[in-house]
Write a protein that holds these residues in place. Structure first.
Motif: not given
Length: 217
Positions: A46-65
């Motif tokens: 389960s991922l935090p929705d707002h933080a995940t949205f911001l991480a992927l906003k404008g960059n679908a290939n964002a690297l996630l830790t």
């Protein structure tokens, strides 16, 4: 995009599965996700929705830790499921990556500049497949069309790729095509009909003029 800590997400391991459990997860402000790859068993998170949205906003290939328990894993988004109306993220499929590993991703094409006056451009490829290091993925590829004349074509092989990136598509594929807009057959037919209607209206007006009007004038 260079590796950084700005996309660190605090995740929790899910122990409940199914549609009902997924709905409860979303009501709690979390996004259901599955992490897989490198021969490991899938991990339900389960991922935090707002933080995940911001991480992927404008960059679908964002690297996630992803931080969960004692684990700190690097991941890329493989698939996103969104609500059809609200466009919120309903579910994520994540693929595990390692530092130094090369992956293939689709990168958006961004157009720079304007073509010559009187011309228009057609973007034939919205994205381009590239191979690059998972920790250094480009956010986009730029195509400069400034001043291009009618008949100009930009092919994939002519693009300047981000450092460390390699094409995964045919270099002869067309990205941009420059043309002069021309009226369609439907437009020409509509103009002809409008002109004919105008002439008919004018003729009808002349026929309706009272007799002897010229003499009275």
């Amino acid at each position: 995009m260079s590796e950084s800590n700005e996309n660190v997400l605090k995740a929790t391991v899910r122990t409940e599965f199914g549609k009902g459990a997924a709905r409860r997860t979303r009501r709690a402000g979390l996004i259901p996700a599955v992490l897989y790859g490198h021969g490991t068993d899938p991990v339900h998170l389960s991922l935090p929705d707002h933080a995940t949205f911001l991480a992927l906003k404008g960059n679908a290939n964002a690297l996630l830790t992803l931080d969960f328990g004692d684990n700190h894993e690097l991941a890329l988004v493989k698939d996103v499921q969104r609500d059809a109306i609200r466009r919120t993220i309903d579910h994520l499929d994540l693929i595990l990556v390692r530092r130094g590993e090369k992956v293939i991703v689709d990168v958006p094409v961004v157009i720079i500049g304007e073509t010559a006056p009187g011309t228009i451009h057609t973007l034939d490829m919205q994205t381009i497949s590239l191979q690059a290091e998972a920790t250094n993925l480009p956010e986009h590829v730029e195509v400069n069309i400034e001043g291009l004349e009618e008949g100009s074509i930009v092919r994939v092989g002519e693009l300047t790729l981000p450092a460390g990136s390699v094409l995964e598509v045919d270099p002869e594929s067309v990205v941009i095509n420059v043309t002069v807009p021309r009226a369609s057959a439907e437009d020409l037919e509509a103009d002809a009909e409008a002109e004919a209607a105008g002439e008919a209206a004018g003729a009808a007006g002349e026929a309706a003029a009272p007799a002897g009007a010229d003499e009275q004038a």
